[in-house]
Design a protein around this motif. Structure first.
Motif, short mmCIF file in Angstrom:
data_model
loop_
_atom_site.label_atom_id
_atom_site.label_comp_id
_atom_site.label_asym_id
_atom_site.label_seq_id
_atom_site.Cartn_x
_atom_site.Cartn_y
_atom_site.Cartn_z
N ASP A 1 0.82 -1.22 0.00
CA ASP A 1 0.00 0.00 0.00
C ASP A 1 0.85 1.27 0.00
N ARG A 2 1.97 1.22 -0.68
CA ARG A 2 2.82 2.40 -0.79
C ARG A 2 2.47 3.17 -2.06
N LEU A 3 2.13 4.42 -1.88
CA LEU A 3 1.77 5.30 -2.99
C LEU A 3 2.96 6.21 -3.26
N ILE A 4 3.67 5.99 -4.36
CA ILE A 4 4.89 6.75 -4.62
C ILE A 4 4.62 7.83 -5.66
N GLY A 5 5.21 8.97 -5.46
CA GLY A 5 5.02 10.10 -6.35
C GLY A 5 5.04 11.40 -5.56
N PRO A 6 4.85 12.54 -6.26
CA PRO A 6 4.37 12.64 -7.64
C PRO A 6 5.44 12.32 -8.67
N LEU A 7 4.99 11.78 -9.82
CA LEU A 7 5.83 11.45 -10.96
C LEU A 7 5.34 12.24 -12.17
N PRO B 1 9.36 10.34 -2.78
CA PRO B 1 8.38 10.43 -1.68
C PRO B 1 7.28 9.38 -1.80
N PHE B 2 6.74 8.98 -0.64
CA PHE B 2 5.63 8.04 -0.66
C PHE B 2 4.64 8.36 0.46
N ARG B 3 3.43 7.86 0.28
CA ARG B 3 2.35 7.99 1.26
C ARG B 3 1.68 6.64 1.39
N HIS B 4 0.82 6.50 2.41
CA HIS B 4 0.00 5.30 2.50
C HIS B 4 -1.24 5.49 1.64
N SER B 5 -1.56 4.49 0.85
CA SER B 5 -2.63 4.64 -0.13
C SER B 5 -3.99 4.89 0.51
N TYR B 6 -4.22 4.26 1.68
CA TYR B 6 -5.57 4.36 2.26
C TYR B 6 -5.90 5.78 2.72
N ASP B 7 -4.89 6.64 2.82
CA ASP B 7 -5.15 8.02 3.22
C ASP B 7 -5.42 8.93 2.02
N HIS B 8 -5.03 8.50 0.82
CA HIS B 8 -5.02 9.44 -0.29
C HIS B 8 -5.66 8.92 -1.58
N VAL B 9 -5.89 7.63 -1.72
CA VAL B 9 -6.40 7.08 -2.98
C VAL B 9 -7.92 7.07 -2.97
N ILE B 10 -8.49 7.60 -4.04
CA ILE B 10 -9.95 7.62 -4.22
C ILE B 10 -10.27 6.69 -5.38
N THR B 11 -11.09 5.68 -5.13
CA THR B 11 -11.47 4.71 -6.16
C THR B 11 -12.86 5.04 -6.68
N LEU B 12 -12.96 5.29 -7.98
CA LEU B 12 -14.23 5.63 -8.60
C LEU B 12 -15.08 4.38 -8.80
N PRO B 13 -16.38 4.56 -9.03
CA PRO B 13 -17.25 3.39 -9.24
C PRO B 13 -16.80 2.48 -10.38
N ASP B 14 -16.14 3.03 -11.40
CA ASP B 14 -15.68 2.20 -12.51
C ASP B 14 -14.33 1.56 -12.27
N GLY B 15 -13.77 1.72 -11.05
CA GLY B 15 -12.51 1.08 -10.70
C GLY B 15 -11.29 1.96 -10.88
N ARG B 16 -11.42 3.07 -11.58
CA ARG B 16 -10.27 3.97 -11.74
C ARG B 16 -9.90 4.57 -10.38
N GLN B 17 -8.60 4.79 -10.20
CA GLN B 17 -8.12 5.34 -8.93
C GLN B 17 -7.38 6.65 -9.16
N TYR B 18 -7.59 7.57 -8.21
CA TYR B 18 -6.94 8.88 -8.28
C TYR B 18 -6.39 9.23 -6.91
N CYS B 19 -5.45 10.17 -6.91
CA CYS B 19 -4.77 10.54 -5.67
C CYS B 19 -5.13 11.97 -5.29
N ASP B 20 -5.54 12.13 -4.02
CA ASP B 20 -5.76 13.45 -3.44
C ASP B 20 -4.64 13.68 -2.43
N ALA B 21 -3.47 14.08 -2.95
CA ALA B 21 -2.27 14.20 -2.11
C ALA B 21 -2.18 15.58 -1.49
N ALA B 22 -3.14 15.90 -0.66
CA ALA B 22 -3.16 17.23 -0.06
C ALA B 22 -2.16 17.35 1.08
N SER B 23 -1.85 16.24 1.74
CA SER B 23 -0.92 16.28 2.88
C SER B 23 0.48 15.88 2.43
#
Length: 361
Positions: free
Chosen positions: A126-132, A154-176
């Protein structure tokens, strides 16, 4: 609960032109959680108006924004402080270092990648690496390693920042801010750095052979100084653990290769083929050695012939010099004899001149 101005919303770009975009709400922020949006809460069309977007957009892009009251717009709500969310690339079955290696060394296809916008990679653990920052060519992209500091991604934990859309696509809200960094350089560089670091932490460990490197790094990981900051300590530990995986992978590959070679070499068809290949290689090596020796001998013989020719030339020159010397000596002897005869003749003439004088007296 109806939405109100100030509510944070995630939505997809449904329509856009040069002056505005129309957003379809997908999630509303309730406290710390994202909840599915109820389009009935968005009069009049279940949409949000976005005037004059200042970011690169395409239909299907996903944005996060705050609700504001519209001013005579087709929809009651307008978007303010809107930002595009960064697409998340799915590398959940891949270690972070291999994900970076793949992204920086090969072109990939993803229609969610937007020119000028960052992306993230969701890796194992669950490591979210970026921004790339991607480099895009038509429908393909890659991440230029020269634009990254590979030793501190840099990396973050995915459960804090990943938003999964109804169609399965995932996006990152890396505000912190990021919670840590990872060393994503190639294996060889990481191994050298980790080994140097391990020696500085656990110098008392004896290393009788290369295979002890793994034990040294295991000891170093356990002996990391407590005085280091939590982030720096975890960064060093992650690098040591990756170096250990490199050693273990190398051991496994080496062991598997030896086992496979021993198995294959004893199979009758392959053994016969290997014997033939060995004989052919040996015969070729002998022929090559003979040719090399013949060439070397020919070169030495040519050099010897050249030296002999030079010697003969020198002997000829010496013989000619001796002949010249003998000729000069003969000429000198002849000249001396001529001088002697001339002196004898002169002396005789003088003697004969004196005799008549004596008679007159």
């Amino acid at each position: 609960m109806a939405v109100v101005p100030g509510t944070r919303v995630v939505g997809s770009i449904e329509y856009l032109n040069e002056r505005f975009a129309v957003i379809e709400p997908i999630f509303n922020k309730r406290g710390l959680n994202w909840e599915p949006a109820n389009l009935d809460d968005y009069p009049r069309r279940g949409r949000v108006f976005w005037w004059s977007p200042q970011v690169p957009l395409s239909t299907g892009s996903v944005a996060v924004f705050e609700l504001d009251l519209g001013k005579g717009d087709p929809d009651e709500f307008a978007a303010r402080n809107a930002q595009l969310l960064s697409p998340v690339l799915d590398y959940r079955s891949t270690p972070y270092d291999k994900a970076i290696e793949d992204l920086t060394t090969s072109w990939s296809s993803n229609n969610r990648i937007v020119n000028g916008a960052d992306c993230y990679a969701l890796c194992q653990s669950d490591r979210l690496i970026g921004p790339l920052t991607p480099t895009i060519d038509d429908r393909y992209f890659f991440v230029d390693a020269q634009n990254l500091r590979l030793d501190r991604i840099p990396f973050r934990h995915s459960y804090d920042h990943v938003i999964t859309l109804p169609d399965g696509r995932q996006y990152c809200d890396a505000a912190s801010p990021a919670i840590g960094h990872l060393d994503c350089r190639p294996d060889g560089e990481v191994l050298r750095t980790a080994l140097t670091h391990a020696k500085s932490i656990a110098p008392s460990i004896l290393i009788p052979e290369f295979l002890a490197t793994k034990k040294l790094m295991q000891a170093a990981a356990e002996a990391l100084p407590e005085g280091d900051g939590d982030g720096d300590r975890q960064y060093k530990r992650d690098r040591l653990e990756r170096a250990l995986r490199i050693c273990e992978d190398s051991d496994q590959i080496r062991s598997s290769a030896v086992e496979l070679a021993n198995t294959l070499i004893n199979l009758p068809p392959l053994k016969d083929e290997l014997d033939r290949a060995h004989d052919a290689a040996l015969e070729k090596a002998i022929d090559d050695a003979k040719r090399a020796a013949a060439n070397e001998l020919a070169e030495e013989q040519a050099a010897l012939a050249h030296l002999r020719s030079e010697r003969d030339d020198i002997e000829t020159q010496v013989s000619q010099a001796h002949s010249e010397l003998r000729k000069i000596r003969t000429e000198v002897q002849t000249a001396q004899a001529d001088v002697t005869r001339q002196l004898d003749s002169l002396e005789s003439s003088v003697t004969n001149w004196q005799v008549p004088g004596n008679r007159s007296r």
